[in-house]
Write a protein that holds these residues in place. Structure first.
Motif, PDB file in Angstrom:
ATOM      1  N   LEU A   1      39.119  55.461  85.400  1.00  0.00           N
ATOM      2  CA  LEU A   1      38.040  54.725  84.748  1.00  0.00           C
ATOM      3  C   LEU A   1      36.682  55.395  84.915  1.00  0.00           C
TER       4      LEU A   1
ATOM      5  N   THR B   1      38.870  56.834  80.162  1.00  0.00           N
ATOM      6  CA  THR B   1      37.767  56.138  79.512  1.00  0.00           C
ATOM      7  C   THR B   1      37.431  56.793  78.177  1.00  0.00           C
TER       8      THR B   1
ATOM      9  N   THR C   1      38.548  51.857  77.811  1.00  0.00           N
ATOM     10  CA  THR C   1      37.184  51.330  77.885  1.00  0.00           C
ATOM     11  C   THR C   1      36.472  51.569  76.568  1.00  0.00           C
TER      12      THR C   1
ATOM     13  N   LEU D   1      36.307  46.758  79.446  1.00  0.00           N
ATOM     14  CA  LEU D   1      37.642  47.220  79.789  1.00  0.00           C
ATOM     15  C   LEU D   1      38.670  46.517  78.915  1.00  0.00           C
TER      16      LEU D   1
ATOM     17  N   THR E   1      38.427  54.340  90.152  1.00  0.00           N
ATOM     18  CA  THR E   1      37.149  53.910  89.581  1.00  0.00           C
ATOM     19  C   THR E   1      36.029  54.248  90.546  1.00  0.00           C
TER      20      THR E   1
ATOM     21  N   VAL F   1      32.927  50.635  84.413  1.00  0.00           N
ATOM     22  CA  VAL F   1      33.217  49.209  84.507  1.00  0.00           C
ATOM     23  C   VAL F   1      33.010  48.756  85.944  1.00  0.00           C
TER      24      VAL F   1
ATOM     25  N   VAL G   1      37.324  45.391  87.981  1.00  0.00           N
ATOM     26  CA  VAL G   1      38.570  46.175  88.001  1.00  0.00           C
ATOM     27  C   VAL G   1      39.518  45.641  89.053  1.00  0.00           C
TER      28      VAL G   1
END
Length: 296
Positions: A6, A27, A43, A73, A88, A97, A102
């Motif tokens: 992410l 992403t 994303t 997301l 992430t 995000v 998450v």
């Protein structure tokens, strides 16, 4: 292992560790390496893509004050993909995000994926994250090799500029309003044979005024708007040509921040080599890309 990244920097790190075949989604901003572009995207940007720098800053501030995310997301896509690991970050709300979002979503997935947040503030911590990710994915040897290669390249640059007179540098991460780069960028400048006259290593990027930048009397101004490539950075610099000219620096250049400075991944070492080639081209002539000179 089924991995979802992410953050663009995490995507680059995963591929550098040889985990590309195990990355199943990324992403909408993951554009390196080339193979990442073809992967499913989970994303999307919540902001329009035609905003000016000032409008972006205002929109980000407004959404943050309202508790709204900058990125959205695709939860349904995650549910279909059923990852084993989600990588992430929690360092910057503008960059990805929300980590808390998450983690909450991961707890509701049938696969119950592990969530790793990489939040480096210095170059050393970036290399530490390589080790963390390598250990979590069974790629310890690849991690050792990647770190050793990065360390050797860093040492080569530092040795090449060791006897050169340091130049005063202002690294501008945004121009409307002005932000000076923090985190790892002041370190890159120091290792490249410069002195960052405004930013502090390991600290957040800070908002400053044009008058403060001019008062610091930098020899070189590096325009590196977060997430922009060199051409867009140069266009931003030209739009603020009057303010940049008033600083009185001997050199103003625009660089590809998205590739070499904004993302805490393996290409920060390329960024170090690029910075050194800007400050001391006779000592470090080779660079991963050409900085764009801004004629004011």
């Amino acid at each position: 292992m089924r991995i979802v990244s992410l953050v663009p920097s995490s995507t680059e790190m995963l591929f550098a560790l040889g985990l590309g075949p195990e990355v199943i989604a990324v992403t909408h901003e993951c554009d390196h390496p080339e193979e990442a572009r073809a992967l499913p995207k989970v994303t999307r940007d919540a902001l329009p893509d035609d905003l000016t720098a000032g409008q972006v800053d205002a929109a980000v501030r407004a959404r943050a004050e309202q508790g709204e995310a900058i990125y959205e997301l695709d939860v349904e896509a995650l549910r279909r993909l059923q990852p084993d690991l989600i990588v992430t970050q929690a360092l910057c709300a503008v960059c990805a995000v929300s980590y808390e979002d998450v983690r909450a979503i991961a707890e509701r997935l049938d696969s119950r994926p592990k969530v790793i947040a990489l939040d480096p503030r210095t170059l050393g911590e970036v290399l530490g994250d390589v080790r963390t990710l390598a250990e979590a994915t069974g790629r310890r040897d690849a991690g050792v090799d990647l770190i050793a290669d990065a360390a050797a390249r860093i040492d080569r640059v530092r040795l090449a500029v060791r006897d050169r007179p340091p130049l005063k540098v202002a690294a501008l991460e945004w121009l409307d309003p002005v932000y000076v780069a923090g985190h790892w960028t002041p370190q890159l400048i120091e290792y490249a044979g410069g002195v960052d006259v405004l930013g502090l290593a390991g600290e957040h990027s800070e908002r400053r005024s044009w008058e403060e930048v001019a008062a610091a009397e930098p020899d070189v101004v590096v325009v590196m708007p977060c997430g922009y490539d060199a051409q867009r950075a140069r266009a931003e610099a030209l739009a603020f040509g009057e303010q940049l000219s008033a600083i009185g620096a001997g050199q103003v250049v625009a660089v590809d921040a998205a590739a070499y400075f904004s993302r805490p991944g393996p290409r920060l070492v390329d960024g170090l080599e690029l910075m050194a080639s800007i400050l001391h081209p006779e000592a470090v002539p080779d660079a991963p890309s050409e900085p764009l000179t801004v004629e004011l």
